[in-house]
Design an enzyme around this catalytic site. Sequence first.
Site, PDB file in Angstrom:
ATOM      1  N   ASP A  27      -6.148  -2.928   7.463  1.00 47.63           N
ATOM      2  CA  ASP A  27      -5.499  -2.492   8.950  1.00 47.63           C
ATOM      3  C   ASP A  27      -5.409  -4.088   9.823  1.00 47.63           C
ATOM      4  OD1 ASP A  27      -3.577  -2.238  10.983  1.00 47.63           O
ATOM      5  OD2 ASP A  27      -5.121  -0.779  11.667  1.00 47.63           O
ATOM      6  N   ASP A  31      -3.196   0.544  13.731  1.00 46.06           N
ATOM      7  CA  ASP A  31      -2.391   1.812  13.383  1.00 46.06           C
ATOM      8  C   ASP A  31      -3.111   2.634  12.872  1.00 46.06           C
ATOM      9  OD1 ASP A  31      -1.642  -0.021  11.099  1.00 46.06           O
ATOM     10  OD2 ASP A  31       0.636  -0.427  11.935  1.00 46.06           O
ATOM     11  N   ASP A 104       5.820  -5.517  -6.543  1.00 47.77           N
ATOM     12  CA  ASP A 104       6.211  -4.445  -7.809  1.00 47.77           C
ATOM     13  C   ASP A 104       7.639  -4.252  -7.972  1.00 47.77           C
ATOM     14  OD1 ASP A 104       5.652  -1.990  -9.071  1.00 47.77           O
ATOM     15  OD2 ASP A 104       3.714  -1.660  -7.807  1.00 47.77           O
ATOM     16  N   ASP A 205       7.548  -1.713 -12.810  1.00 47.58           N
ATOM     17  CA  ASP A 205       7.275  -0.052 -12.427  1.00 47.58           C
ATOM     18  C   ASP A 205       7.565   0.905 -13.330  1.00 47.58           C
ATOM     19  OD1 ASP A 205       5.978   2.575 -10.882  1.00 47.58           O
ATOM     20  OD2 ASP A 205       7.837   2.065 -10.596  1.00 47.58           O
ATOM     21  N   GLU A 262       5.000  -0.894 -17.168  1.00 49.44           N
ATOM     22  CA  GLU A 262       4.452   0.047 -16.877  1.00 49.44           C
ATOM     23  C   GLU A 262       5.049   0.945 -17.714  1.00 49.44           C
ATOM     24  OE1 GLU A 262       2.855   3.769 -14.279  1.00 49.44           O
ATOM     25  OE2 GLU A 262       4.868   2.762 -13.832  1.00 49.44           O
ATOM     26  N   HIS A 337      -3.657   2.752  -9.170  1.00 50.47           N
ATOM     27  CA  HIS A 337      -3.283   3.714  -7.552  1.00 50.47           C
ATOM     28  C   HIS A 337      -2.867   4.744  -8.377  1.00 50.47           C
ATOM     29  CE1 HIS A 337       0.163   1.826  -9.596  1.00 50.47           C
ATOM     30  NE2 HIS A 337       0.858   3.079  -8.374  1.00 50.47           N
ATOM     31  N   ASP A 338      -2.568   4.776  -9.475  1.00 49.16           N
ATOM     32  CA  ASP A 338      -1.996   6.849  -9.971  1.00 49.16           C
ATOM     33  C   ASP A 338      -3.446   7.641 -10.421  1.00 49.16           C
ATOM     34  OD1 ASP A 338       0.632   6.135  -9.243  1.00 49.16           O
ATOM     35  OD2 ASP A 338       0.978   5.714 -10.618  1.00 49.16           O
TER      36      ASP A 338
END
Length: 575
Positions: A27, A31, A104, A205, A262, A337-338
């Site tokens: 970041d 925020d 992506d 994806d 993917e 990330h999954d």
Amino acid sequence: MPPADTSLIPWWKDAVVYQIYPRSFQDSDGDGVGDLRGILRRLDYLKRLGVDVLWLSPIFASPNDDNGYDISNYRAIMPEFGTMADFEELLREAHARGLKIMLDLVVNHTSDEHPWFIESRSSPQSDKRDYYVWRKGVDGQPPNHWQSFFSGSVWEKDAASGEYYLHLFSRKQPDLNWENPTVRREVYDMMRFWLDKGVDGWRMDTINMLSKPQDFPEGRPIPGTRLTEGQPLFLNGPRIHEFIQEMHREVLAHYDVMTVGETPGVSPAEGALYCGAGRGELNMVFHFEHVFLGDDTAERGKWSNPPLALPDIKRVLARWQTGLHGRGWNSLYWDNHDQPRAVSRFGNDREFRVESAKMLCTVLLFMQGTPYIYQGQELGMTNVSFESLDHYKDIETRNAYKVLREEHGWDDARILAAVYARGRDNARTPMHWSSAPHAGFTEGTPWIALNPNYPDINAEAAEADPHSVWHHYRAVIALRKALPVVRDGTFTLLDAEHPTVFAYVREDAHTRLLVLGHFHGGSQTCRVPAAFVDGEVLSNNHPVLEGAGTEELRLLPYQAVVLRAPTRTGVSRPE
């Protein structure tokens, strides 16, 4: 054999990719949400690590029902992440450092807040009605009983028209209708928009879900498996290769870019159809066989978290190594990330976290293919165990909680244990940059809680420690780039049934490597093929190698060793 002229070898075959989940990387404005200027701030860190390509998970405008995989505007940056000017600066600065940027491509579905869908659902007579998949129900019921990846029916009834729209994922992620050539042209034009800016590639994806059988048959339930009813019918559908070949012909063939699809549910033979030389489709695919091991026979799929057996992992990875050799190209990964953190799923994140994280690095990066490192993997970041489900943000996890509790009678303790092991938020907690408050990720309140072990596991400490996981990754990345055999050589699995040692040989006309990875917290004697007895130790994640120069090595807990044979005499198999 590789071409004699190495300039003919595609650049992506020598590349190492680093996946960034922007929301959790860095970041820059306080925020609590990672952003593009935060990534810009860390480019030198990534350059020092030695990676070549940065894959950014979706950065496009989105209501964030599925953390950016529900896109409402393909040509705009998510405001939380910054502006188009920020992205263009990031692209310039990355290129100035020799780093490439891969985005992506999420085109199986959009957000239900995308203008296309808003117009599509406004009326059955809308000129964009056919941009999505709409069907009438049958006797007041959905067109079929397929179940979505995020629980519940894949069909959502529209109150205004009484018709149903298809969503393989969340109801806020309506599926695009790839049967409509206008939709395909819209997608191709959007891809050119980004490629003309200088983007270097696409991670695609759920790319093998674009084509669905248009009669939407019921399919056959498969009890006790992770496949929800209907999934086999929309994976690798009837027109999928036609669609991807058209995408290649219309767009990809005109740019020097890398592409990875993917593709859950593909075998090596099917994978070769997507990435085979001369087929005009993709450069490589992500398969899921190793990360889904056991899930297809477990009571509740991945949430039952069936135990892993090393011989099964070896068989899967070896099958892909040999199955695509000379036919296509592998992608190499342990997590993303999954998926849960690699060291927690495949290694030992307690007593031997450093050793096992290094071992996983060695075993993966000496295989043939393009490696993908997920942010924090180079530090040995671990899974997180939040005290309450309230801390979890992932839609899949939250939906699963309801199903497991209400339909299967699991109590909270059992559900949380499953989430600790396999939940997607394990990989989505903020990156650990230092021992400062919030791990140096933000000066504000993080969008999701940090893993509390960040004071001990962070990039600042890792770079300062020459024996860290980070330095091992850096050394192995450099080593694989210096050895053409890693890119071009054959793969031979040794002792496939050994319960704790993953051993394989990489060989070309000039070099032979023996790679040994010990997946256990005890010691193990390992027979060395005769050709490697006096081999040079190229990599070792322990300070010693017991038995070096003999026919038997004693591997220490989670030890990983790479030996280079001194001669070109025959390679003996271990006894």
